[in-house]
Design a protein around this motif. Structure first.
Motif, short mmCIF file in Angstrom:
data_model
loop_
_atom_site.label_atom_id
_atom_site.label_comp_id
_atom_site.label_asym_id
_atom_site.label_seq_id
_atom_site.Cartn_x
_atom_site.Cartn_y
_atom_site.Cartn_z
N VAL A 1 0.79 -1.12 0.02
CA VAL A 1 -0.01 0.12 -0.19
C VAL A 1 0.96 1.18 -0.04
CG1 VAL A 1 -1.52 1.38 1.35
CG2 VAL A 1 -1.96 -1.09 1.44
N VAL A 2 0.77 2.02 -0.75
CA VAL A 2 1.42 3.42 -1.10
C VAL A 2 0.36 4.55 -0.95
CG1 VAL A 2 2.87 4.79 -2.41
CG2 VAL A 2 3.00 2.22 -2.87
N ASP A 3 0.55 5.19 0.39
CA ASP A 3 -0.34 6.32 0.42
C ASP A 3 0.18 7.32 1.66
OD1 ASP A 3 -2.54 7.99 1.31
OD2 ASP A 3 -4.05 6.07 1.07
N PRO A 4 0.61 8.37 1.26
CA PRO A 4 0.90 9.46 2.34
C PRO A 4 0.25 9.62 3.64
CG PRO A 4 0.52 10.64 0.18
CD PRO A 4 -0.10 9.17 0.09
N SER A 5 -1.10 9.51 3.48
CA SER A 5 -1.96 9.56 4.85
C SER A 5 -2.53 8.26 5.09
CB SER A 5 -3.03 10.50 4.51
OG SER A 5 -3.48 10.29 3.12
N GLU A 6 -3.08 8.24 6.23
CA GLU A 6 -3.70 6.99 6.74
C GLU A 6 -4.72 6.35 5.66
OE1 GLU A 6 -4.54 7.90 10.86
OE2 GLU A 6 -6.10 6.27 10.40
N ASN A 7 -4.33 4.91 5.51
CA ASN A 7 -5.24 4.07 4.53
C ASN A 7 -5.71 2.80 5.05
OD1 ASN A 7 -5.64 1.99 2.54
ND2 ASN A 7 -4.65 3.53 1.02
N GLY A 8 -6.94 2.62 4.90
CA GLY A 8 -7.79 1.70 5.59
C GLY A 8 -7.02 0.39 5.26
N MET A 9 -6.16 0.06 4.41
CA MET A 9 -5.51 -1.20 4.38
C MET A 9 -4.13 -1.49 4.65
SD MET A 9 -7.11 -2.23 0.54
CE MET A 9 -7.05 -4.06 0.86
N ASP A 10 -3.73 -0.24 5.59
CA ASP A 10 -2.30 -0.23 6.10
C ASP A 10 -2.07 -1.39 6.68
OD1 ASP A 10 -2.32 3.42 6.81
OD2 ASP A 10 -1.60 2.25 5.01
N ASP A 11 -2.93 -1.77 7.54
CA ASP A 11 -2.48 -2.85 8.86
C ASP A 11 -2.39 -4.12 7.89
OD1 ASP A 11 -4.83 -1.63 11.26
OD2 ASP A 11 -2.65 -1.44 10.79
N LEU A 12 -3.11 -4.28 6.88
CA LEU A 12 -3.08 -5.61 6.08
C LEU A 12 -1.80 -5.72 5.24
CD1 LEU A 12 -6.59 -6.10 4.78
CD2 LEU A 12 -5.42 -7.49 6.28
N ALA A 13 -1.28 -4.57 4.90
CA ALA A 13 -0.26 -4.51 3.77
C ALA A 13 0.90 -5.31 4.37
CB ALA A 13 0.24 -3.12 3.49
N ASN A 14 1.60 -5.95 3.31
CA ASN A 14 2.83 -6.59 3.57
C ASN A 14 3.98 -5.56 3.88
OD1 ASN A 14 1.43 -9.01 1.91
ND2 ASN A 14 2.61 -9.53 3.59
N ILE A 15 3.76 -4.65 2.84
CA ILE A 15 4.77 -3.41 2.84
C ILE A 15 3.99 -2.13 2.66
CG2 ILE A 15 6.71 -2.14 1.84
CD1 ILE A 15 7.44 -4.72 0.66
N ASN A 16 4.05 -1.37 3.55
CA ASN A 16 3.41 0.03 3.74
C ASN A 16 4.31 1.13 3.50
OD1 ASN A 16 1.64 1.78 4.52
ND2 ASN A 16 0.82 0.48 6.39
N LEU A 17 3.96 1.84 2.44
CA LEU A 17 4.85 2.80 2.02
C LEU A 17 4.12 4.32 2.28
CD1 LEU A 17 6.53 1.77 -1.42
CD2 LEU A 17 7.48 1.44 1.07
N LYS A 18 4.86 5.19 2.91
CA LYS A 18 4.18 6.41 3.39
C LYS A 18 5.06 7.70 2.63
CE LYS A 18 0.77 5.37 6.15
NZ LYS A 18 -0.29 4.94 5.02
N PRO A 19 5.04 7.81 1.41
CA PRO A 19 5.90 8.70 0.68
C PRO A 19 5.40 10.25 0.83
CG PRO A 19 4.53 7.80 -0.99
CD PRO A 19 4.15 7.39 0.45
N LYS A 20 6.50 11.14 0.37
CA LYS A 20 5.86 12.60 0.59
C LYS A 20 4.46 12.73 -0.21
CE LYS A 20 10.36 14.32 0.92
NZ LYS A 20 11.53 15.14 0.31
N ALA A 21 3.53 13.75 0.11
CA ALA A 21 2.44 13.98 -0.58
C ALA A 21 2.78 14.37 -1.94
CB ALA A 21 1.78 14.73 0.10
N GLY A 22 2.20 13.90 -2.91
CA GLY A 22 2.36 14.43 -4.47
C GLY A 22 3.54 13.75 -5.10
N THR A 23 4.11 12.84 -4.87
CA THR A 23 5.32 12.36 -5.31
C THR A 23 5.42 11.00 -6.09
OG1 THR A 23 6.15 11.28 -3.22
CG2 THR A 23 6.79 13.49 -3.62
N ASP A 24 3.99 10.88 -6.37
CA ASP A 24 3.80 9.30 -6.90
C ASP A 24 4.85 8.97 -8.21
OD1 ASP A 24 0.22 10.01 -6.83
OD2 ASP A 24 1.61 8.93 -5.18
#
Lengths: 180, 594, 658
Positions: free
Chosen positions: C404-427
């Motif tokens: 899961v790639v999401d700068p803010s909180e994501n409902g699937m964060d807890d499930l993700a094997n890898i959780n990426l929180k990049p800076k906003a707007g840097t897709d």
């Protein structure tokens, strides 16, 4: 050849099954031609013949000692015993009481209920029948035929009576079973 | 190679060394040279032979297997002259062995042949070297370095070894089936769940000789081509679990587990998985589910575990005892094993004798002994002078056998044909003061509690059967109830998903078959002939009463009244039928009536 | 192929077919209870046992694989007796007093099974200890006393929604269905998808909203398409007396019966006031008027201002309506601000990309359903497109990995094997980093040797840690069937460069190649893709316009949208419900809601589906399409009703299947 004798009685039921029986309307005359309808709660004679009847029909479950006597009496005096309606077949609505227990039900009905004042009391006159949990007819006596329904459909009742009146066991399946 | 006629093994355990063991070795060598015996007698150093505090310095001479203890250097010349020149054992130097005290095992009883139990109580289960000293891991070494998996299976096939868990399926054939499945990796599982009440055969082996199981499993893995094994051991055996883990660790250290065992390309490792209090996990598919971390519930077969077992891969499952005997069979040969037992049931089996016999405990006997021999010779007969009534074999899934079966041989076929089964080896012997209806109720209570709940017939059927049995024991049963009982037993046996449900009605069916009259008495006369069922018995004080008041004082509900020296009376309405009054009465004045 | 005999009949079935299915395929009926065609077989109720020649005991046919030469009997006297006993045992186990249960009378599979076996009574009276009834959940009730422990609900919670909330506790006859570690259902991890209620054969799990409102035989069932989001799940609308009683999943559609809370329940939570008559603003007040009057006003107004209209349509309208809307206001009346309520935010980026490259780079939802590694970026699927999250969650125990790639909180964060929180707007930088990592680790499936941007530069731009990105690279590239799912978070903020970067990563990791398209976007609401294809994806710019025409249907309208209309002289609204928008409007025209208007829907994977109308709207209400046609006629505009061609006029980012 004498007509077969049919007798009925009721126990812990609401009489709805007998009302449904009456709902076979004019077909009742046809049945009366085929069979000799003896004692029922809705006719003059009240007790099944001591000499016995061919078909005994019982509505309602057993919820006290008086019901038990009725059940045993009908079983003794009938060649074929029919459990008539859901209450007789498995306990029906009164059997709800089994989920909380007879004492609790009596307490609620006679004492705690909102429509009573503080003088509510569970009746315990020695002449009253002794209550038990609600039982299906087959838990007390052997039953030969079960006709379920709450109440059974008049068409089903007509079919059952007609078959029994002619000495045959009715086939309880498909439309005769599905509650309408 | 040089052949010596005798070997002398001197313990160089550090404590013995402190006491001068090395000097003893030197002195022995010197003396043997002096006597010109150095080419015939070999002196070797070995590890601990016995407790150094009691025996050190000590040595053992083979082939006589004589243990000499507390030796000094000065003793050596005399010893050499007497023992090796004159061929006389020197009694005064001999170690005073104490009898092995093992509460459960004791010395072998008459007719016992200990193969599975051979090391139990004799070696230290925490010390792999003691196991090795008893030819341990020799079979594995032979198998890996001089044999092939097919030859191993062949040998096991010829030995006639049948799975000891209960089903009695030929072990080698099971291995063969798994070997042939073209899929990998393959797994091995060992059923150490031992759930039958009163069975403790496996526990003994796991606690006292865990290496025999480990070695057996490695050999089986080699035969099948498995690379990983699990010992599923019930959590209620913490010592067994601990000892297994120690054994596995030591086996790894010695290179018997892990990669490239004995320098071959066979690699295998073992892990212990603990149960969580479910009898049903002794069923192989439920066991596999539990190993996978899932709820321990059986799975439909087919597919069979040999094809799809742990993690969906081919798996071979055997009982502890089956694996434990494998090394011995390979060492001593299939013919040796097959020479014991009956035509279709080869070898020996451990049994746990419980119940109303003089000698309860574990035994190991060859198949073919009659039930009579087991009960009256090995078991010592019914205790307290009572009469034999029945013997339950096969645990909660088995049936009972009666007097007419006493001369049947103990083997798979005979027991099954008589309406019971071998099971894992639990034998419960009952005397004439046992109520067979109560026994059926007891076993059904157990299986009802242990039913996993997946399938309707077992989950609900055992409940309904138990309800009827309880009703009968309370004196409220009817003849119609017995008919329903029989019908339910048949349906539950036919339609259940696994062996638990399929076998649960067995005790009821077999007690009904052999003791129908007892059931009828309970139902029609409201009487318990064995005077066990509390609702159907009453206690009465007879004229032999001396009015000593002991019973009244001991009655927990104060149901007994009476004046000193007067006949006492029990109030039946208060009496709870605990039986304490009868136990404490010194005059046998309390009678149990039914 | 396998050949076997059932009841004397020789039949042939595919390898791997169970005996039960073999029978079903040949019109041989074997009764079942715990079996469900969409769930893995369980083999617990034992009602389906059959006699197999050579086997000692009857075997459950639902779990028995058919094998060559098998001889099966299903109707022996012994089996009939066993079925009767098994049903009797079930009835005796818990509270199966039919008169008090809402499914009795045709909707209870236990009762129906008993009728099929001609059972007139119970052989054994019930005897059970009461379990507490769990009424803590706002949408359904769990009554363990009516449960037959078929475990369908547990299987559904696992295999349909992948939520794994339901399980069992205790064993034997004390077994109960519980939520999580036996917490009240209303306080559990339940997401109210209702899969459990849908599959429950008895009255153990019932909907609060539909209980006691009628049996299946009393209802009309209409096959339709959910308008809750762009996934377009197939639904069955159950109505009675022109009222929706319940919505269930369509097993024959691609979602195979799975729905989420939005599609199954929220649609029925409607509390807004329905509009039933046209209204015009007179002296500052909205007053009811006739259709004739309203349409006359409308015609005159639009005619005078025909080039100065800003037009907006909801994507909940049918494709026909949207196409008619576009045809009317853009083509017919020559306006350039003709857009959808989404204003292209979830779709414009990829639509432009597809057009510029002439390529449909996205794949179908089947690709997501069978993926073994999913990277989700710019979307909180559990919030906006919940069924898509189900497709991922239910495969995770089988090994599917989630990134899961999401700068803010994501409902699937807890499930993700890898959780990426990049800076906003840097897709773009995120994809660049993954590309660089894939090449650095030598995992590229193509023969690309260098990445567009170096790993260090990319990492510093998006603020991610190197080890995380390397892990992602491995996870994606080593998967057999990886998929990249992106949403509005990327489409609304990214430029073409993001799409380029995404496509590069897809090719490098094997997500996309000549045979496979492993990129999906979830876009917006129901007909989001249709809006894109019809070029109704521009911002709703009302500056200097004289009239605003908003066909919002039954959609919700944001405050921002209403505020944007502050300076417009005249606002015409066609809507189903009262709202702040209708309060602002000068002319209000009442129209159908989604379930009252038949039409087509185009879901996010390009599938065109037809949705029947399930309800008749109140008197005085027109369908959106009828109204637009009428307006066109009044304005002398000939509408192009060939919406199919209109949808394919520009290259779509995903192939459109008519």
């Amino acid at each position: 050849m004498t007509k077969p004798k049919i007798s009925s009685d009721w126990m812990a039921g609401c009489s709805g099954c007998h009302m449904s029986l009456l709902d076979i309307d004019e077909r009742l005359l046809e049945i009366a031609e085929l069979a000799d309808i003896r004692a029922t709660p809705i006719t003059d004679l009240k007790e099944p013949d001591e000499s016995g009847v061919d078909v005994g029909i019982l509505e309602g479950g057993i919820n006290n000692s008086s019901n038990e006597e009725v059940a045993h009496r009908m079983r003794e005096r009938s060649k074929i015993l029919v459990a008539f309606g859901d209450c007789a077949v498995f306990g029906g609505v009164p059997a709800l009481r089994n989920m909380c227990g007879t004492q609790e039900a009596l307490q609620r009905a006679y004492v705690d209920i909102e429509s009573n004042d503080e003088s509510g009391k569970i009746p315990n006159d020695p002449e009253l029948a002794v209550m038990s949990n609600v039982r299906a007819l087959h838990e007390v006596v052997d039953v030969d035929l079960h006709v379920p329904g709450c109440p059974p459909d008049p068409d089903v009742i007509y079919y059952v009576l007609k078959e029994l009146a002619q000495g045959r066991m009715p086939e309880m399946k498909d439309e005769n079973l599905h509650w309408h | 190679m040089k052949f010596f006629r005798s070997h002398v093994l001197v313990s160089v355990d550090p404590e013995c060394v402190e006491q001068g063991a090395h000097q003893i070795v030197d002195a022995l060598n010197d003396e043997l040279v002096a006597q010109g015996l150095i080419d015939e007698i070999q002196v070797l150093e070995t590890s601990r032979l016995g407790d150094p505090a009691r025996f050190g310095p000590d040595l053992v001479v083979y082939p006589e297997n004589v243990h000499y203890a507390n030796l000094t250097v000065e003793d050596v010349p005399f010893l050499v002259e007497e023992h090796f020149l004159k061929g006389r054992i020197v009694e005064k130097f001999r170690a005073k062995e104490t009898i092995v005290t093992d509460d459960e095992l004791g010395a072998p009883k008459a007719k016992e042949v200990r193969i599975v139990l051979r090391n139990c109580g004799k070696i230290d289960p925490h010390n792999i070297e003691e196991y090795i000293a008893e030819d341990g891991y020799q079979a594995l070494a032979n198998a890996l370095t001089t044999s092939t998996p097919e030859k191993v299976i062949d040998e096991m096939m010829r030995s006639g070894l049948r799975g000891r868990g209960g089903a009695g399926f030929p072990a080698a054939r099971k291995w063969q089936l798994c070997r042939q499945v073209p899929d990998n990796p393959k797994y091995l599982t060992c059923n150490a769940d031992e759930g039958d009440p009163g069975a403790f055969m496996n526990r003994r082996v796991l606690e006292s000789d865990p290496h025999s199981v480990v070695e057996g499993m490695i050999i089986a893995a080699y035969a099948i081509g498995a690379s990983m094994g699990y010992v599923y051991c019930r959590a209620e055996y913490p010592i067994a679990v601990a000892n297994l883990n120690i054994a596995i660790e030591q086996a790894r250290e010695f290179g018997f587990l892990g990669n490239n065992i004995f320098g071959t390309d066979f690699s295998f490792d073992l892990e212990v998985r603990m149960g969580a209090g479910a009898f049903v996990c002794g069923e192989e598919t439920a066991l596999i589910a539990s190993i996978e971390g899932k709820r321990g519930e059986p799975r439909p077969r087919p597919p069979f575990p040999a094809v799809k077992g742990v993690w969906g891969k081919p798996t071979n499952n055997n009982n502890v005892e089956t694996y434990a005997v494998v090394p011995q069979i390979l060492l001593k040969g299939a013919d040796w094993y097959a020479s014991m037992g009956t035509e279709k049931s080869k070898g020996t089996k451990t049994f746990a004798i419980a119940g109303d016999v003089v000698n309860t405990g574990l035994i190991e006997v060859p198949f073919g002994l009659s039930l009579r021999e087991v009960i009256f010779d090995v078991g010592g007969g019914i205790k307290d002078g009572k009469q034999f009534k029945a013997i339950q074999t096969g645990g909660p899934m088995g049936g009972c056998l009666v007097a007419e079966h006493l001369d049947l041989p103990l083997d798979y076929e005979a027991l099954t044909k008589a309406g019971s089964m071998m099971g894992s080896g639990g034998l419960i012997i009952m005397d004439d003061e046992t109520c067979m209806v109560d026994i059926a109720r007891f076993f059904m209570e157990f299986t009802q509690e242990e039913s996993c709940g997946k399938c309707t017939p077992c989950r609900v059927g055992t409940r309904r059967i138990l309800d009827i049995l309880e009703k009968i024991c309370e004196g409220k049963g009817t003849l119609a109830d017995i008919d329903r009982l029989e019908m339910l037993c048949e349906e539950v046996m036919k339609n259940s998903l696994c062996g638990l449900g399929q076998g649960a009605p067995n005790p009821v069916v077999s007690t009904l078959k052999h003791f129908r009259a007892e059931y009828i008495a309970h139902v029609v006369e409201k009487r318990c002939p064995a005077k066990v069922c509390r609702a159907l018995i009453s206690y009465e004080i007879e004229p032999a009463c001396t009015g000593c008041m002991v019973c009244a004082r001991n009655c927990p509900v104060e149901a007994i009244t009476g004046e000193r020296r007067q006949l006492h009376i029990i109030d039946d309405n208060i009496c709870i039928r605990c039986g304490i009054c009868a136990q404490v009465c010194n005059f046998n004045a309390v009678a149990v009536l039914s | 192929m396998i050949n076997l005999t059932i009841n004397g009949k020789q039949i042939e079935v595919e390898d791997g077919t169970t005996v039960l299915n073999a029978a079903r395929q040949n019109d041989i009926k074997i009764p079942t209870l715990c079996d469900h065609k969409n769930l893995t077989p369980y083999g617990g109720c034992r009602l389906c046992v059959v006699e197999v020649k050579g086997m000692r005991v009857p075997i459950a046919s639902c779990t028995l694989p058919a094998s060559n030469g098998m001889v099966i009997e299903t109707e022996t006297d012994s089996l009939k007796k066993s079925r009767n006993i098994i049903l009797s045992l079930l009835f005796s186990e818990r509270n199966h007093f039919c008169p008090f249960c809402q499914v009795s009378g045709g909707d209870c599979e236990l009762q129906n099974a008993a009728y099929d076996e001609h059972m007139t009574h119970w052989q054994m009276q019930p005897q059970w200890t009461n379990f507490p009834v769990d009424t803590s959940h706002s949408r359904f009730i769990l009554d363990n006393n009516r449960c037959i422990l078929c475990r369908r609900c547990i299987r559904a919670c696992a295999e349909m929604s992948g939520n794994f909330t339901l399980g069992v506790e205790e064993r034997g006859s004390a077994t109960i269905v519980v939520a999580d570690t036996n917490v009240p259902l209303g306080e559990s991890t339940c997401v109210s998808c209702g899969s459990c209620v849908q599959v429950c054969p008895t009255g153990a799990l019932i909907d609060r909203s539909s209980a006691y409102l009628g049996h299946d035989k009393n209802m009309t069932v209409t096959r339709s398409v959910c308008r809750g989001c762009s996934l377009g799940c197939g639904i069955m609308i159950h109505t009675r007396d022109n009222r929706i009683v319940k919505i269930t999943g369509d097993y024959e559609n691609k979602n195979a019966g799975t729905l989420c809370e939005t599609g199954r329940y929220k649609t029925l939570d409607e509390k807004r006031t329905r509009l039933t008559t046209p209204m015009k603003r007179v002296a500052g007040q909205l007053t009811a008027t006739s259709w004739d009057d309203a349409l006359t006003i409308l015609a005159s107004n639009l005619t005078s201002n025909k080039n100065s209209i800003a037009a907006l349509a909801s994507t909940r309208l049918t494709v026909e309506s949207m196409a008619a809307f576009k045809s009317l206001f853009a083509d017919g009346l020559g306006n350039d601000v003709v857009t959808s309520i989404e204003e292209g935010r979830p779709t414009a980026l990829q639509a432009k990309y597809a057009e510029a490259n002439g390529e449909s780079i996205e794949g179908k939802l089947d690709t997501l359903r069978t993926a073994d590694c999913v990277l989700v970026i710019g979307a909180d699927l559990s919030e906006t497109h919940e069924v898509a999250s189900f497709y991922i969650k239910r495969n995770m125990p089988k090994g599917t990995r989630l990134i899961v790639v999401d700068p803010s909180e994501n409902g699937m964060d807890d499930l993700a094997n890898i959780n990426l929180k990049p800076k906003a707007g840097t897709d773009e930088a995120v994809f660049d980093a993954i590309e660089a990592a894939v090449i650095k680790e030598g995992l590229a499936r193509t023969d690309a040797k260098t990445s567009k941007v170096s790993l260090d530069v990319a990492l510093s731009a998006c603020g991610l840690a190197e080890e995380d990105v390397i892990a992602v690279a491995h996870m994606l590239a080593e998967a057999v069937a990886p998929v990249i799912v992106y949403g509005k978070g990327v489409s609304a903020f990214g430029g073409e460069a993001v799409m380029d970067a995404m496509v590069r990563v897809a090719k490098l990791t094997g997500a996309s190649d000549s045979e496979r398209r492993g990129i999906l976007s979830v876009k917006g609401e129901a007909n989001s893709l249709a809006a894109a294809q019809l070029k109704m994806d521009v911002p709703f710019d009302v500056k200097n316009r004289k009239v605003a025409y908003l066909a919002v249907g039954d959609d919700f309208v944001s405050k921002r949208l209403v505020k944007a209309l502050d300076d417009i002289p005249y606002v015409i609204v066609q809507a189903s419900y009262e709202s702040a928008l209708t309060e602002r409007a000068d002319l209000v025209l009442p129209v159908s809601i989604w379930a009252e208007e038949a039409g087509h829907a185009l879901n996010t994977e390009g599938r065109v589906q037809f949705a029947e109308a399930a309800l008749t709207g109140p008197e005085g209400v027109r369908s959106n399409l009828d109204l637009l046609n009428e307006v066109a006629k009044l304005l002398n505009v000939k509408l192009n009703d060939d919406w199919r061609t209109a949808l394919t006029a520009r290259t779509s980012v995903v192939e459109i299947e008519m």
